[in-house]
Design an enzyme around this catalytic site. Sequence first.
Site, PDB file in Angstrom:
ATOM      1  CD  GLU A   1     -28.671  18.996  -4.555  1.00 20.90           C
ATOM      2  OE1 GLU A   1     -29.722  19.329  -3.986  1.00 20.90           O
ATOM      3  OE2 GLU A   1     -27.968  19.782  -5.213  1.00 20.90           O
TER       4      GLU A   1
ATOM      5  CE  LYS B   1      -4.729   2.941  -6.295  1.00 16.38           C
ATOM      6  NZ  LYS B   1      -5.568   1.771  -5.939  1.00 16.38           N
TER       7      LYS B   1
ATOM      8  CD  GLU C   1      -7.205   1.898  -9.045  1.00 17.04           C
ATOM      9  OE1 GLU C   1      -8.058   2.089  -8.166  1.00 17.04           O
ATOM     10  OE2 GLU C   1      -6.149   1.270  -8.831  1.00 17.04           O
TER      11      GLU C   1
ATOM     12  CG  HIS D   1     -29.077  23.112  -4.343  1.00 17.32           C
ATOM     13  ND1 HIS D   1     -29.092  22.213  -5.391  1.00 17.32           N
ATOM     14  CD2 HIS D   1     -29.233  24.350  -4.888  1.00 17.32           C
ATOM     15  CE1 HIS D   1     -29.262  22.877  -6.517  1.00 17.32           C
ATOM     16  NE2 HIS D   1     -29.358  24.173  -6.239  1.00 17.32           N
TER      17      HIS D   1
ATOM     18  CB  CYS E   1      -0.938  -0.002   1.196  1.00 17.98           C
ATOM     19  SG  CYS E   1      -2.000   1.457   1.284  1.00 17.98           S
TER      20      CYS E   1
ATOM     21  CE1 TYR F   1      -7.012  -2.116  -6.765  1.00 20.98           C
ATOM     22  CE2 TYR F   1      -8.148  -4.211  -6.886  1.00 20.98           C
ATOM     23  CZ  TYR F   1      -7.173  -3.415  -6.336  1.00 20.98           C
ATOM     24  OH  TYR F   1      -6.353  -3.912  -5.351  1.00 20.98           O
TER      25      TYR F   1
ATOM     26  CB  CYS G   1      -3.244   2.499  -1.372  1.00 24.40           C
ATOM     27  SG  CYS G   1      -3.439   0.818  -0.812  1.00 24.40           S
TER      28      CYS G   1
END
Length: 453
Positions: free
Chosen positions: A441, A50, A180, A436, A42, A176, A47
């Site tokens: 939302e 990356k 990525e 908003h 990682c 993934y 992680c």
Amino acid sequence: MTYDFDLFIIGAGSGGVRAARFSADFGARVAVAESRYLGGTCVNVGCMPKKYFVYGASFHDEFRQSRSYGWKVEEQGFDWQNLLANKDHEIRRLNGIYRALLINSGVTLLEDHARIIDAHTVEVTGKRYTTERILIATGGWPSVPELPGREHIITSNEAFYLDKLPERMIIVGGGYIAIEFASIFHGLGVKATLMYRKELFLRGFDDCVRVHLRDELLKRGHDLQFNAEIARIDKQSDGSLKVTLKDGRVQETDCVFYATGRRPMLDNLGLENVGVELDERGFVKVDETFQTTEPSVYAIGDIIGRVQLTPVALAEAMTLARSLYKPESYKPLDYNLIASAVYSLPNVGTVGLSEEQAREKGYKLRIFQTTFKPTKLSLTNETERTLMKLVVDAETDKVLGCHMVGPDAPEQIQCLAVALKAGATKSCFDDTIGIHPTAAEEWVTMRSPVRED
């Protein structure tokens, strides 16, 4: 019998370090052996670097979009070496943090390869240490298939340390990691081709997510080649690579990057010296408390092949430490509703069941879904659209899954994971007043199902 240590951990990645710290805090005498780098995959080749690369690639879009907001930005080109140097500096800082965490917790750190001699003995640099328990937390390693020319292939391990940015790259895989890195290198100006041997990538994700991401990547100019599989790779006299596909097509490139899966890193660990069994996939067999078939040996993280994510390894480490040294606080780890992300551009975030998984489990469903142009892009000519989807149990109103493709999707899904963990219903979403203007939302304003059983 008196042992040198109560717990000897092999591997100082996320899981190993967390298990060491917690166990030491609970009063255990702990040693950790690490032969490569502190922080594991990682921190060093996963992680963290990356994510830095994803940020770097995203500026290509930011510069272009800024013109619609009045900015006159001249792109002076991209400096690959600068990104590498800054990434390396940050990783060294993180390595130091991991070292300090261990030392400050009173853990004995041995920075060399460890090999299991027997159920209570580990050898490091020719010296043997006795221990009541052994924990294996050595993580995973990129897996590359056997094919002619495989010596010319790089993996995610090497991609973070390329001497120069290639002009052309073929990235192989449909998970993934492949997606990525396709986004990263495409955003950095590389002519990147993503090849996958099946019809559509991200197997196991919601089909709407898979299709929407494919379409968004195509809008961005990605070269996506499905039903494509490499037969051989040949290096040419000018240093370029000739890639021959199984259908007979030939392509030239400067770099071939395989992201076709990861295997448990169990090389030269001495497992043959103990009764540790592997499952049919090659991962270490463990029970609910992470105990292997050798009673004194435990295993956590990617090598047990459950959910191969850093936060899961951390949770497994804490669960193990509590079960061994603070049993009054122990409770089994719940693997349900673990949120996950794909740091493609655009991002993907997901938690809970996909529509397909929910149907396989026999649920009657109401599906709420929306796509929209993000507000940030309103003043631009961009055609990117965000996807949001809720999978709802029609009988109980419980939200079974949330799925998103769009900017900062993982940040939103992390918060929704808490709601799903708490058992939120669609009525809870409907009764929540949104902020908003935000993309988030939309989660609380989807009133009518697009499909209903």
